[in-house]
Structure formats: structure tokens, C-alpha cells
Scaffold this motif. Structure first.
Motif, short mmCIF file in Angstrom:
data_model
loop_
_atom_site.label_atom_id
_atom_site.label_comp_id
_atom_site.label_asym_id
_atom_site.label_seq_id
_atom_site.Cartn_x
_atom_site.Cartn_y
_atom_site.Cartn_z
N LEU A 4 9.62 -13.38 -14.11
CA LEU A 4 9.19 -13.35 -15.68
C LEU A 4 9.85 -12.54 -16.60
CD1 LEU A 4 5.26 -13.05 -14.94
CD2 LEU A 4 6.58 -15.15 -15.30
N ASP A 5 11.27 -12.01 -15.95
CA ASP A 5 12.01 -10.99 -16.71
C ASP A 5 11.29 -10.01 -17.59
OD1 ASP A 5 14.28 -10.19 -17.29
OD2 ASP A 5 14.71 -11.55 -19.02
N LEU A 6 10.42 -9.36 -16.79
CA LEU A 6 9.67 -8.12 -17.28
C LEU A 6 10.24 -6.92 -16.70
CD1 LEU A 6 5.70 -9.13 -16.42
CD2 LEU A 6 6.76 -8.81 -18.85
N PRO A 7 10.19 -5.56 -17.53
CA PRO A 7 10.73 -4.52 -16.77
C PRO A 7 10.11 -4.10 -15.32
CG PRO A 7 10.05 -4.21 -19.02
CD PRO A 7 9.50 -5.31 -18.66
N LEU A 8 10.94 -3.69 -14.50
CA LEU A 8 10.62 -3.56 -13.08
C LEU A 8 10.01 -2.36 -12.96
CD1 LEU A 8 14.14 -5.01 -11.21
CD2 LEU A 8 11.74 -6.27 -11.78
N GLY A 9 9.04 -2.29 -11.88
CA GLY A 9 8.09 -1.08 -11.61
C GLY A 9 8.97 -0.42 -10.52
N ASP A 10 8.55 1.05 -10.44
CA ASP A 10 8.98 2.11 -9.51
C ASP A 10 8.85 1.60 -8.35
OD1 ASP A 10 9.78 4.33 -8.24
OD2 ASP A 10 8.56 5.67 -9.75
N ARG A 60 9.62 3.41 -5.53
CA ARG A 60 9.53 4.43 -4.55
C ARG A 60 8.27 4.73 -3.66
NH1 ARG A 60 11.11 9.40 -8.52
NH2 ARG A 60 10.02 8.10 -9.90
N ARG A 92 7.38 -9.67 -11.52
CA ARG A 92 7.93 -9.20 -12.95
C ARG A 92 9.44 -9.63 -13.02
NH1 ARG A 92 6.58 -2.66 -13.89
NH2 ARG A 92 4.53 -2.59 -13.08
N LYS A 122 0.56 1.74 -14.48
CA LYS A 122 -0.38 0.44 -13.85
C LYS A 122 -1.16 0.00 -15.03
CE LYS A 122 1.13 1.09 -9.75
NZ LYS A 122 2.09 -0.10 -9.11
N TYR A 129 -0.78 8.46 -12.53
CA TYR A 129 -1.12 9.39 -11.56
C TYR A 129 0.21 10.32 -11.27
CZ TYR A 129 0.94 6.11 -8.36
OH TYR A 129 1.67 4.92 -7.94
N ASP A 182 0.71 -1.23 0.01
CA ASP A 182 0.09 -0.16 0.02
C ASP A 182 0.88 1.37 -0.06
OD1 ASP A 182 -2.66 -1.36 0.40
OD2 ASP A 182 -1.65 -1.95 2.13
N GLY A 183 2.26 1.15 0.16
CA GLY A 183 2.90 2.37 0.41
C GLY A 183 3.94 2.72 -0.66
N ARG A 222 4.79 6.10 -1.77
CA ARG A 222 3.60 7.01 -2.39
C ARG A 222 3.21 8.13 -1.12
NH1 ARG A 222 -1.19 4.69 -5.82
NH2 ARG A 222 -1.35 7.23 -5.88
N VAL A 279 4.88 2.70 -4.89
CA VAL A 279 4.19 2.72 -6.51
C VAL A 279 4.06 1.20 -6.76
CG1 VAL A 279 4.35 3.35 -8.67
CG2 VAL A 279 5.35 4.77 -7.03
N THR A 280 5.20 0.40 -6.57
CA THR A 280 5.05 -1.10 -6.93
C THR A 280 5.27 -1.92 -5.97
OG1 THR A 280 6.19 -0.36 -9.19
CG2 THR A 280 5.77 -2.71 -9.04
N PRO A 315 7.79 3.02 -15.59
CA PRO A 315 7.98 2.33 -14.43
C PRO A 315 6.80 2.53 -13.66
CG PRO A 315 10.15 3.19 -14.87
CD PRO A 315 9.23 3.94 -15.65
#
Lengths: 313, 313
Positions: free
Chosen positions: A227-233, A235, A224, B269, B289, A212-213, A237, A215-216, B266
Motif C-alpha cells: 500500500l506504500d505506507l511507511p514501514l514498521g519497526d 526489530r 504496508r 501501533k 510501549y 509475536d516476536g 521484542r 515490533v511489526t 515506526p
């Protein structure tokens, strides 16, 4: 894709899967460092990562010798395999107390008892082609050897130290060939050092706040990475996010407590695991976030205590 | 608990379930207002909610009479049941064009073609014991009769008008006995009025932004309401959240586009529904967002266009 908790699966089984052409992520060569504390310490020594003073000990007399090589007792003893949440860990004050850890027939690691200011955790995620992200370094508060509260980011943490901790975790992930989430549990010592306590190669209790805290969340980024997908942010929120574990209490039915907590705090995030309630068992966690740390801590602590039954109003 | 999409289930089947003691939420007495536009308009008239000028028409000559009662053609014709995403809706410019809607054998509702500035949506959630929450009023942009972009909150919306729209939606939910999510689609007219266009009694496309943009998503609050749990905070977490629908394009395999979008942004969503890709079909949506509306709009629009294949760089 087969998914299972393979942290406790013997390395030879994972190698057999790999030999059959099934990708295993993280692979056995990385995972062994989270499975065997002796292997982990030897590797961290080899790549120059600061750890508490340590060595494998052979019997209680050897524990006394280890103590004498440093500042004496107390000494921390750990079986190199099978421990978690304080299990498989002993703090001994004398040679007489040092017998128990050897009874399991598993090699025993002795470590200095670090005079730490607090515990931190650096959570990072690395993908097969080497992309990596670092979550903010958090403070992890333990009660009776079990994680109780996590604060993201760690309050008042010197920025240089935070950067050093993140770099250390990213370096460990790279050197060990980790794929997926790596949690590096750290001691912040009173003299300003950071030492590695434990490693975990999976989404970790110290990263639950990210659901909940951040971005990803750590779970999304772990998947991710696998599965070797690009990683999410990674940081945060909000200025502050707090996670408190919900432990089982005396009442197996938490439903009315659950209603009370939701009604009291419409911003509260309750995550229950669907486990049977047993006293002291981790059955869920709550997350809160906001601008005011005291408020965020109070709300999470109240909810977790109310769900456990230790707070009744 | 049985869960299914009961929006298109005939009322008599839902009454039979209720007669067997199975709670149906929202119940048939509420749901009929989202199933039958004639019933909906009659009820909204009865409780004093402003709507476009309208009445049930019996044949093309009656459509001409309806037009003559107001400002003439064009007139909007809708079958009272079975329409969505622009289906079951005709805009006719003459009596000659007014024949088609009557062919289905379903009653036809005539409505004035409102000269609107933009479309808004007021999303609210109501629980069985009457607790209700209101999400911020959003702007909904349609392309070819299909929702394309939703901006939360609606940019530049006068605060009095926003409060009026939320109160109107809460009042409709109460008067109609809605349990769960209610989406009220609105026209904001050039002369400063808000008129109800459509009602939907379920988590709605105009609320998808809330999955990443609100403290509690519309889906979580809908389930809380149906289970009569205390409702969660509907407030936004960022100054701006934008949702853009991903429509199927010419390429059934979106995987490489998916990788590109994740790597480019990144913070993006992506929510894909696991549906087969067909041109024009809603197969997912993206949420973004942030603090800067132009940036947030660009990122969501780029990702949705790239996934559809209408943007290639």
C-alpha cells in the motif's frame, strides 16, 4: 484492491493486469525471479551475489559433465519452476539417478551440493518508493526438506556475517525491484561464506516468528509496503523467538491437543490455518519467546510435537 | 456460535435465548450488574466491596436529603441504565440542578462525589470453569468524562494497593458469576482507599493497551474465556505501555495524518475502527510501549493529537 497469491500466476497474466492499469505488487518483472530458478540464478550472477555453483543442464550426461566440472557427485537438480518444500528437488549420486528431473519437460538447474553448517534466512521488506527494512537474520532448521524450526535471531551468528546477509537481501530487493516482503534463504558454509539458496517474494515461513516476536510482523509490513505506507519497526521484542511448524499427524481432530498446549503454557502462541489435517501438511505454527533459548526451544518443540501427536505427554 | 454486543440487550431476551439452550456468556444474571447501576451497587454492598456512598433517590428533594446525610453538595446523579462515556451522569451543586436526571423516567442513583487522586482500572478475565487471570492495574485519565489515556501499569501504585485492587476484581468476577472480561473502574482516594466506580463485562477501553502491551490481549482472553479455553498470560511485555484514544476531529479524512504518524514513529501501533469520523467520537486508539514512561506518553499523545488534528507538527 485485489489480493491473491500470485506467486504461481504466469507472468503474462500479471503483465495483462498491469496493461489494464492495475498495480501488481510485487510486479511480474520482480516476481519472475521467485518463479523461475534459472532466471533467479542468472540475475544473482549478474549483480554479483554469491550462489552455489550452478548451470542449466540438458540431460543426464550433461549432469555428469556438471559434476566433473566441480567436485563430482552428489549434485542437486531442480526444475526451474513449480518446486517448494523439497518438491521439484533431487539430490543425485550418479548419472543413472539423474533421469527423473527431466521427465517434467521443464528446464533443469544443476547446483553443487553445498557443505553447509546451517541454513539462514534474511527477510526484508521494500516499499514502492524504496524504503526498506531488514528483520534479524534467522536460523532455519529443515527436516526432510521442510522447514521445521526457525530461531530469531540466528544463535551465535557473527555480527559481520549477519550484516552482510542483511545487506545482500536489501541489495537483491533493490536490484530486482521487489515490492513487499522478500525472503532470502541462505546457506552458511563451513568455511564462513553465505550463499543464496532460494528467494520468495511474500511473507515467508522463516518470518512467521515475527507475528509475536517483532515490533511489526512480516504480514503487517508486507501490506504496508504493497500500500506504500511507511514501514514498521522490524526489530525483535524478546531476546529469543522460536517458531515451530505444526504438521498434520495421524489424528484429524487437534482440539484436545490444542487445549492441552494452551493450559500447559499460557505464553504459547498457536496459529492454526483452518486447513484439513493431512499427514505432513503444514497446518499451523507455534511461536514462543523469552530470555532463555533452551526454554523457548523446548516449549515450541513440545507444543508442535503434541499438536502433531508425536509427543503424548 | 452467535456473537453480538449484548450489553444493552434486555435481560429477558437473554433469558429467552438461554431457555432455548443457547449458552449466553456472560449470562444475564452476571450481565445485569453491568446494565443496572442500582443492582450493581446493591450487590457490591452485599459482598462487602467498597463503593462511594450511594442510594437510589426519588426526586430532587430526596437528592438534597442524600447530600445532607453526607458532606452536602456536590452530588453525582446517574440514571441506573443507559449511560456511558459520561452520558447519563450529572454532577449537581444544588437541589435546583437535580431535576434533569429524573426526566428520563429511569431510577436515579445518587453517589458522593469522591475526592479521588486518580482513576484506576482492574481488568480480569474468568472462564466458565472458574479459571481467572488479572491484568496489571492501570491508571485511566479522563478528559470531559471520556477516557483519554491509559498507562499500564499505573505509575507509582503501591504494590499492596495493586494486589488489593486485583483481588477485589477477581472476587467481583467470582461473586457475580462473570464469564469473559470484567473491567472494574476504580477511584484511588487521597486517603489511600480504592472504591468501585463502574463495572463493564466486555473487553474495555482500559484494556486496549493489552493488544500490543500484554502477552495475551484482552480480546484473545475474552474469546478464550467465552469458549472455555485455557486462559493466556496477562502479563505486560514492556515496562510501560500507553494507550491514547483517537477522537474524531474537524477533518473526516485522516489518511495523510495516518501516513505522517507511521513515518514519524515506526514503533507506533495505530488501531482505527473504520467508523465515520465525528467530532469527539472514539474512532480508534494508539498504543506505544517502551522503557521510558515520558517517551512512551509523548509518542502516544502526539500520535493521537495529530490524528485528531489538535497537533499539527
Amino acid at each position: 484492491m485485489i489480493t491473491f497469491d500470485h506467486e504461481h500466476v504466469p507472468t503474462e497474466h500479471l503483465r495483462a493486469l498491469e496493461a489494464d492499469g492495475i498495480p501488481v505488487r510485487p510486479g511480474p518483472d520482480a516476481l519472475v525471479h521467485a518463479q523461475d530458478k534459472g532466471v533467479m540464478r542468472a540475475k544473482l550472477d549478474a549483480i554479483g551475489v554469491p550462489c552455489p555453483r550452478h548451470r542449466i543442464v540438458s540431460d543426464p550426461q550433461d549432469v555428469a559433465a556438471f559434476a566433473a566440472e566441480g567436485d563430482g557427485f552428489p549434485v542437486v537438480l531442480k526444475t526451474v519452476r513449480g518446486g517448494y518444500d523439497g518438491k521439484g528437488v533431487w539430490v543425485v549420486d550418479s548419472v543413472e539417478e539423474a533421469a527423473d528431473p527431466f521427465k517434467a519437460g521443464v528446464p533443469v538447474l544443476a547446483e553443487e551440493k553445498v557443505d553447509f553448517l546451517r541454513e539462514l534466512a534474511a527477510n526484508v521488506v521494500r516499499s514502492p518508493h524504496g524504503q526498506a527494512v531488514a528483520y534479524p537474520v534467522v536460523e532455519s532448521r529443515q527436516v526432510n526438506g521442510v522447514c521445521d524450526t526457525v530461531i530469531a535471531p540466528a544463535p551465535g551468528l557473527d555480527e559481520d556475517l549477519a550484516v552482510r546477509a542483511s545487506e545482500m537481501a536489501l541489495n537483491i530487493a533493490k536490484e530486482l525491484g521487489v515490492v513487499g516482503h522478500l525472503a532470502v534463504e541462505l546457506f552458511q558454509t563451513r568455511d564462513g561464506r553465505i550463499l543464496v539458496n532460494e528467494l520468495a517474494m511474500r511473507p515467508h515461513n522463516s518470518g512467521h516468528w515475527s507475528m509475536d516476536g517483532a515490533v511489526t510482523s512480516q504480514f503487517a509490513n508486507h501490506v504496508r509496503a504493497v500500500l506504500d505506507l511507511p514501514l514498521g519497526d522490524p526489530r525483535p521484542r524478546a531476546p529469543w523467538t522460536v517458531m515451530v511448524n505444526v504438521l498434520g499427524g495421524d489424528y484429524p481432530d487437534m482440539y484436545s491437543a490444542y487445549l492441552h498446549c494452551m493450559a500447559r503454557d499460557p505464553q504459547l502462541k498457536i496459529h492454526m490455518y483452518g486447513k484439513d489435517v493431512k499427514p505432513g501438511r503444514k497446518v499451523g505454527h507455534v511461536n514462543t519467546y523469552g530470555d532463555d533459548l533452551d526454554d523457548v526451544l523446548e516449549r515450541a518443540g513440545h507444543a508442535a510435537g503434541y499438536l502433531r501427536g508425536t509427543i503424548t505427554e
